[in-house]
Design a protein around this motif. Sequence first.
Motif, PDB file in Angstrom:
ATOM      1  N   ALA A  37     -15.601  -6.686   3.000  1.00 38.02           N
ATOM      2  CA  ALA A  37     -14.921  -5.968   3.932  1.00 38.02           C
ATOM      3  C   ALA A  37     -13.863  -4.853   3.276  1.00 38.02           C
ATOM      4  CB  ALA A  37     -13.797  -7.042   4.808  1.00 38.02           C
ATOM      5  N   ILE A  38     -14.047  -3.609   4.063  1.00 31.66           N
ATOM      6  CA  ILE A  38     -13.145  -2.450   2.911  1.00 31.66           C
ATOM      7  C   ILE A  38     -11.980  -2.086   4.352  1.00 31.66           C
ATOM      8  CG2 ILE A  38     -13.272  -0.077   2.285  1.00 31.66           C
ATOM      9  CD1 ILE A  38     -16.180  -0.636   1.815  1.00 31.66           C
ATOM     10  N   TYR A  39     -10.693  -2.231   3.961  1.00 28.41           N
ATOM     11  CA  TYR A  39      -9.856  -2.042   4.799  1.00 28.41           C
ATOM     12  C   TYR A  39      -8.471  -2.139   4.320  1.00 28.41           C
ATOM     13  CZ  TYR A  39      -8.460  -6.923   3.674  1.00 28.41           C
ATOM     14  OH  TYR A  39      -8.344  -8.272   3.123  1.00 28.41           O
ATOM     15  N   SER A  40      -7.471  -2.097   4.981  1.00 31.09           N
ATOM     16  CA  SER A  40      -5.916  -1.962   4.545  1.00 31.09           C
ATOM     17  C   SER A  40      -4.830  -2.709   5.255  1.00 31.09           C
ATOM     18  CB  SER A  40      -5.363  -0.421   4.528  1.00 31.09           C
ATOM     19  OG  SER A  40      -4.276  -0.421   3.858  1.00 31.09           O
ATOM     20  N   PHE A  65      -1.071  12.045   0.148  1.00 25.56           N
ATOM     21  CA  PHE A  65      -0.550  12.064   1.420  1.00 25.56           C
ATOM     22  C   PHE A  65       1.283  11.679   1.420  1.00 25.56           C
ATOM     23  CE2 PHE A  65      -3.387  13.004   4.474  1.00 25.56           C
ATOM     24  CZ  PHE A  65      -4.561  12.868   3.821  1.00 25.56           C
ATOM     25  N   GLU A  66       1.351  10.642   0.688  1.00 26.33           N
ATOM     26  CA  GLU A  66       2.824   9.988   0.721  1.00 26.33           C
ATOM     27  C   GLU A  66       3.447   9.867  -0.839  1.00 26.33           C
ATOM     28  OE1 GLU A  66       3.017   6.907   3.322  1.00 26.33           O
ATOM     29  OE2 GLU A  66       2.433   8.006   5.138  1.00 26.33           O
ATOM     30  N   LYS A 121       0.398  -0.288   2.580  1.00 23.46           N
ATOM     31  CA  LYS A 121       0.626   0.952   3.015  1.00 23.46           C
ATOM     32  C   LYS A 121      -0.343   1.811   2.920  1.00 23.46           C
ATOM     33  CE  LYS A 121       5.511   0.333   1.202  1.00 23.46           C
ATOM     34  NZ  LYS A 121       6.460   0.824   0.258  1.00 23.46           N
ATOM     35  N   GLY A 122      -1.599   1.268   3.430  1.00 23.38           N
ATOM     36  CA  GLY A 122      -2.663   2.359   3.802  1.00 23.38           C
ATOM     37  C   GLY A 122      -3.660   2.333   2.516  1.00 23.38           C
ATOM     38  N   ALA A 123      -3.350   1.683   1.459  1.00 25.76           N
ATOM     39  CA  ALA A 123      -4.172   1.814   0.281  1.00 25.76           C
ATOM     40  C   ALA A 123      -5.344   0.609   0.564  1.00 25.76           C
ATOM     41  CB  ALA A 123      -3.455   1.227  -1.190  1.00 25.76           C
ATOM     42  N   GLU A 145      -6.931  -4.909  -4.579  1.00 28.09           N
ATOM     43  CA  GLU A 145      -6.194  -3.619  -3.966  1.00 28.09           C
ATOM     44  C   GLU A 145      -6.433  -2.717  -4.753  1.00 28.09           C
ATOM     45  OE1 GLU A 145      -1.647  -2.245  -2.918  1.00 28.09           O
ATOM     46  OE2 GLU A 145      -2.246  -4.265  -2.741  1.00 28.09           O
ATOM     47  N   THR A 146      -6.839  -1.439  -4.287  1.00 29.86           N
ATOM     48  CA  THR A 146      -7.025  -0.115  -5.153  1.00 29.86           C
ATOM     49  C   THR A 146      -5.729   0.528  -4.909  1.00 29.86           C
ATOM     50  OG1 THR A 146      -7.884   1.296  -3.210  1.00 29.86           O
ATOM     51  CG2 THR A 146      -9.357  -0.308  -4.263  1.00 29.86           C
ATOM     52  N   ARG A 147      -6.041   2.017  -5.770  1.00 25.95           N
ATOM     53  CA  ARG A 147      -4.965   2.770  -5.650  1.00 25.95           C
ATOM     54  C   ARG A 147      -5.271   4.319  -5.039  1.00 25.95           C
ATOM     55  NH1 ARG A 147      -0.733   1.252  -9.073  1.00 25.95           N
ATOM     56  NH2 ARG A 147      -0.150   3.477  -9.176  1.00 25.95           N
ATOM     57  N   ILE A 148      -6.111   4.120  -4.005  1.00 22.85           N
ATOM     58  CA  ILE A 148      -6.554   5.154  -3.192  1.00 22.85           C
ATOM     59  C   ILE A 148      -6.203   4.973  -1.561  1.00 22.85           C
ATOM     60  CG2 ILE A 148      -9.074   4.758  -3.130  1.00 22.85           C
ATOM     61  CD1 ILE A 148      -9.558   7.639  -3.090  1.00 22.85           C
ATOM     62  N   ARG A 149      -5.703   5.741  -0.949  1.00 21.87           N
ATOM     63  CA  ARG A 149      -5.540   5.659   0.636  1.00 21.87           C
ATOM     64  C   ARG A 149      -6.848   5.604   1.419  1.00 21.87           C
ATOM     65  NH1 ARG A 149      -0.198   4.806   1.655  1.00 21.87           N
ATOM     66  NH2 ARG A 149       1.323   5.351   0.191  1.00 21.87           N
ATOM     67  N   LYS A 150      -6.845   5.012   2.229  1.00 25.11           N
ATOM     68  CA  LYS A 150      -8.034   4.822   3.319  1.00 25.11           C
ATOM     69  C   LYS A 150      -8.177   6.204   3.934  1.00 25.11           C
ATOM     70  CE  LYS A 150     -10.576   1.414   5.929  1.00 25.11           C
ATOM     71  NZ  LYS A 150     -11.122   2.047   6.905  1.00 25.11           N
ATOM     72  N   ASN A 151      -6.942   6.670   4.594  1.00 23.60           N
ATOM     73  CA  ASN A 151      -6.923   7.698   5.303  1.00 23.60           C
ATOM     74  C   ASN A 151      -7.080   9.210   4.543  1.00 23.60           C
ATOM     75  OD1 ASN A 151      -4.302   8.310   4.119  1.00 23.60           O
ATOM     76  ND2 ASN A 151      -3.410   8.021   6.118  1.00 23.60           N
ATOM     77  N   SER A 152      -7.351   8.826   3.293  1.00 24.65           N
ATOM     78  CA  SER A 152      -7.589  10.196   2.390  1.00 24.65           C
ATOM     79  C   SER A 152      -8.997  10.427   1.983  1.00 24.65           C
ATOM     80  CB  SER A 152      -6.742  10.160   1.237  1.00 24.65           C
ATOM     81  OG  SER A 152      -7.131   9.278   0.124  1.00 24.65           O
ATOM     82  N   VAL A 153      -9.840   9.636   2.678  1.00 30.46           N
ATOM     83  CA  VAL A 153     -11.156   9.891   2.284  1.00 30.46           C
ATOM     84  C   VAL A 153     -12.039   9.694   3.573  1.00 30.46           C
ATOM     85  CG1 VAL A 153     -11.056   8.823  -0.159  1.00 30.46           C
ATOM     86  CG2 VAL A 153     -11.694   7.172   1.931  1.00 30.46           C
TER      87      VAL A 153
END
Length: 463
Positions: free
Chosen positions: A344-347, A167-168, A352-354, A372-380
Amino acid sequence: MLLQKSVLCLLCLAVFSQSRAQDQASFSRSNDLTGRCVYTFAVVSPQESSCPGNITKSETHEVLRRLTLLEGLVSRLIAGGASGAGSGGLKHSDEDLQEAYAQVTRERNQLKLDQERLNSQVQKLQSALAELSQETETLRQRPCEPTNTSGGTLHEITPLKGLVDHFENNSFQEMKAELKEVPASHLIPEGNRSRSGCGELLSVGDPVLHRKADAITGKYGVWLQDPDPRGPYYTEKTVWRIDAVGKDVRQLFMYEDMDQFSKGFPMKVLVLPEPVESTGATVYRGSLYYQRRRSRTLLRYNLTSEGVASRRDLPHASYHGQHPYSWGGYTDIDLAVDEQGLWAIYSTGKAKGAIIISQLDPETLETRRSWETRIRKNSVGNAFMMCGRLYTVASYTTHNTTINYMFDTATNEGNAIAVPFKNKYRYNSMVDYNHAQRKLYAWDNFHMVTYDVRSGWAGQASG
């Protein structure tokens, strides 16, 4: 009436007697045979010395044209003279119309700009979706099946270090492969091995249907069983369900067992004190954990006392559509349970959405630790926790999609994976893991289904 007659006379003189000074005109009035007063106006022709006989058709039309013009002028003069305030009112009305027209023009131009901006965003999302589908297909076709060797050791290619951020930010891209040795016992069915620890997810079975919602409020929702029940009135067989469509979702349905759930016969309906936000609720140790609508507040609702036992804001968590899963639905905060407890799974705005994972205290809802992971929440499309690891589902609509990413909280590392996963009904809005049943529970477009899972054990997988 006198003003109208005077104006009429003056206009007649002006129209018909302006050609020559010597032209003679006459004006008279008299009663006709019926007694009505008739005004007669006569003027000498400025061009003809005598009449050429019958009046022609063109002359008739010309007279009618002049009379029509005369009547129009009279009407305008009378209207203008009747009231001075009238002209002022017309002036103001004209100004109002001009202002309204200008406002409509501005709004039309703004709508055009908004339409162009939305079209641009749609094109970007379509492009990103095409790239995501291509990457998913590439990951799915990777040679992940282990092959045996003569030495009794297995070799497999495991993709490591994250997924591509579609995405970004390209800084989220970090893909490579590593050759790793795995003992041959890795292929032995888990039922024949001692369960000495938690393993990585190896496969997910086909969905098994338990019930289909019969109302529009059941388009998406939450359904699950408590993996560690503590209440005196229900067991691990008790089924809980929330239909999540609506602005004031408060009903929690309780079913005695899976059979009664499949038949649609609840044994009790609880009314929650505060409304639920989306499909991120979970049940654990005799309590319902959920996010209060339009807030980052988490609530623990005791199912035995039927009251709120604790509440706490999840620090800095995004909510109400700021960083949801790709299907939307205000899924900014997703609560989950596994062998290691409540998550809890969130951002956040800072992330920035990760995706951020936080382990919570099940009594106080305090945050114990975060990753903090390296995958964006709105990409899954969705995510769940299993054995202290985060797993993400690539798509919520694609029939044959994959579980495409795993983050291990024990090692603080994330890997790209490709475990096949089916969205049979093509709108999967909830995926949760039950470690007691060793199943995934999902809500797929009105359909409540479960998936069997198979995992490998950490001690053997580490080799």
